[in-house]
Design an enzyme around this catalytic site. Structure first.
Site, short mmCIF file in Angstrom:
data_model
loop_
_atom_site.label_atom_id
_atom_site.label_comp_id
_atom_site.label_asym_id
_atom_site.label_seq_id
_atom_site.Cartn_x
_atom_site.Cartn_y
_atom_site.Cartn_z
N HIS A 1 0.87 -1.19 0.00
CA HIS A 1 0.00 0.00 0.00
C HIS A 1 0.91 1.23 0.00
O HIS A 1 1.00 1.97 0.99
CB HIS A 1 -0.90 -0.02 1.24
CG HIS A 1 -2.11 0.87 1.14
ND1 HIS A 1 -2.33 1.71 0.06
CD2 HIS A 1 -3.15 1.07 1.99
CE1 HIS A 1 -3.47 2.38 0.26
NE2 HIS A 1 -3.98 2.00 1.42
N GLN B 1 -0.32 4.80 1.01
CA GLN B 1 -0.50 4.92 2.46
C GLN B 1 0.84 5.24 3.12
O GLN B 1 0.92 6.12 3.99
CB GLN B 1 -1.07 3.60 3.02
CG GLN B 1 -1.36 3.66 4.51
CD GLN B 1 -2.46 4.65 4.85
OE1 GLN B 1 -3.53 4.58 4.28
NE2 GLN B 1 -2.21 5.55 5.78
N CYS C 1 -3.84 3.27 9.54
CA CYS C 1 -4.22 3.69 8.18
C CYS C 1 -5.72 3.84 8.02
O CYS C 1 -6.18 4.50 7.09
CB CYS C 1 -3.67 2.70 7.17
SG CYS C 1 -4.34 1.05 7.34
N1 CP Z 1 -6.35 3.55 4.38
C1 CP Z 1 -7.05 3.27 3.25
O1 CP Z 1 -6.50 2.93 2.20
O2 CP Z 1 -8.38 3.44 3.38
P1 CP Z 1 -9.51 3.05 2.32
O3 CP Z 1 -9.57 1.53 2.26
O4 CP Z 1 -10.75 3.65 2.86
O5 CP Z 1 -9.13 3.59 0.98
N1 NVA Z 2 -4.64 -4.06 5.34
C1 NVA Z 2 -5.90 -3.46 4.99
C2 NVA Z 2 -5.72 -2.02 4.67
C3 NVA Z 2 -6.99 -1.29 4.36
C4 NVA Z 2 -6.75 0.14 3.95
C5 NVA Z 2 -6.52 -4.22 3.83
O1 NVA Z 2 -5.78 -4.60 2.91
O2 NVA Z 2 -7.73 -4.43 3.86
#
Ligand code: CP
Ligand code: NVA
Length: 317
Positions: free
Chosen positions: A145, A148, A276
């Site tokens: 990610h 993030q 996050c």
């Molecule tokens: N932290 C994050 O990516 O949030 P969302 O899943 O809401 O985009």
């Molecule tokens: N680790 C989580 C992050 C969400 C923003 C997921 O992948 O669902």
């Protein structure tokens, strides 16, 4: 304004056309360039100063998983830069009926100026980027990610005025968010410690990349060891998107790895808490910590907007 004007200096030109699929592929200097511009754009947005750096540009946003922050921050972000965003649900595209990623990449490149994609496999994002002639931005995969991580390090620098020498402790599931954060910390001179049960450790490849970047990475199963001397306490959900069938098992395995007020007290009283989001109160974080004086979670969520605007302004032609 057709160029990025006052930001058009030195390395800035080098980022035009670049994809951002993994933190690992970007140098510390390139990451810092994004953070510097992000700080500037945040100030400008708050002062309502003009910063239409991408007039008329379009961002296609492909989503194969749900989102609140990523979707809204990218769509609002491109709009504030003078462009427009298109929400493209993967299931509504021909991609969902078997059109290849390659053909999708080639065709979308004829219409759009950049693509953001949130999906399952990292290899799909890499394939999209390899076949697109426009930048591809990873909005989350099962293994990373990176956007993030940009907002996370932006928030840390904003709070402490520096990055080098700080210690980040990550608690819970060594997941996609953990992997990107770990590599970003390593590249930017921070020490990283994760406390997870043995079978929830961060992916070996991410640990290797972080260590090769010169970062100090400590993997422990003891939350108190990880948070000792930490400046930042970080956690994320225990059940990521796509793992819902494992929820009960994960709740059992990860019990004891949540951030609560007692654990925050083990770190310095200057330490900040990041998450996050979305959060699950009483699982990976308690409600009092999330809303408490050491939480920087809401700034972190806001900084998704500023960091991604900077990223888009730097990579979109
Ligand atoms: N932290 C994050 O990516 O949030 P969302 O899943 O809401 O985009
Ligand atoms: N680790 C989580 C992050 C969400 C923003 C997921 O992948 O669902």
């Amino acid at each position: 304004m057709s160029s990025i004007g006052q930001y058009d200096r030195g390395l800035v030109r080098d980022l035009k056309g670049r994809s951002f699929t993994r933190v690992a592929d970007w140098s510390p200097q390139e990451l810092l360039q994004v953070l510097d511009l992000a700080d500037d754009l945040k100030r400008k947005q708050q002062a309502r100063e003009e910063h239409r750096l991408l007039p008329g540009r379009t961002l296609g946003m492909i989503f194969q998983k749900p989102s609140t922050r990523t979707r809204v921050s990218f769509e609002v972000g491109i709009y504030q830069l003078g462009g427009a965003g298109l929400y493209l649900s993967a299931g509504d595209l021909q991609l969902g009926r078997g059109e290849t990623i390659k053909d999708t990449a080639i065709v979308l490149s004829r219409y759009l100026d950049a693509i953001m994609i949130r999906t399952f496999a990292q290899t799909d994002v890499e394939e999209l980027a390899a076949n697109a002639s426009i930048p591809v931005i990873n909005g989350l995969t099962d293994s990373s990610h990176p956007c993030q991580a940009l907002a996370d390090v932006m928030t840390i620098r904003e709070r402490f005025g520096r990055l080098e020498g700080l210690k980040v402790a990550y608690l819970g599931d060594g997941n996609n968010v953990c992997a990107s954060l770990m590599v970003a910390c390593a590249k930017l001179g921070m020490d990283f410690a994760s406390a997870t049960p043995a079978s929830y450790r961060p992916a070996e490849e991410a640990v290797r990349i972080a260590r090769e970047a010169g970062g100090s990475v400590e993997l422990t199963d003891d939350p108190r060891t990880a948070v000792a001397g930490a400046d930042v306490l970080y956690t994320d959900v225990w059940t990521s998107m796509g793992q819902d069938a494992e929820r009960e098992e994960r709740l059992r395995d990860l019990a004891g790895y949540g951030i609560d007020a007692d654990l925050v007290r083990q770190a310095s009283d200057k330490a900040i808490v990041l998450h996050c989001l979305p959060a699950h109160y009483g699982e990976e974080i308690t409600e009092d910590v999330l809303y408490g004086p050491q939480s920087a979670v809401w700034d972190e969520a806001e900084n998704r907007l500023h960091a991604q605007k900077a990223l888009m302004a730097l990579v979109i032609r």
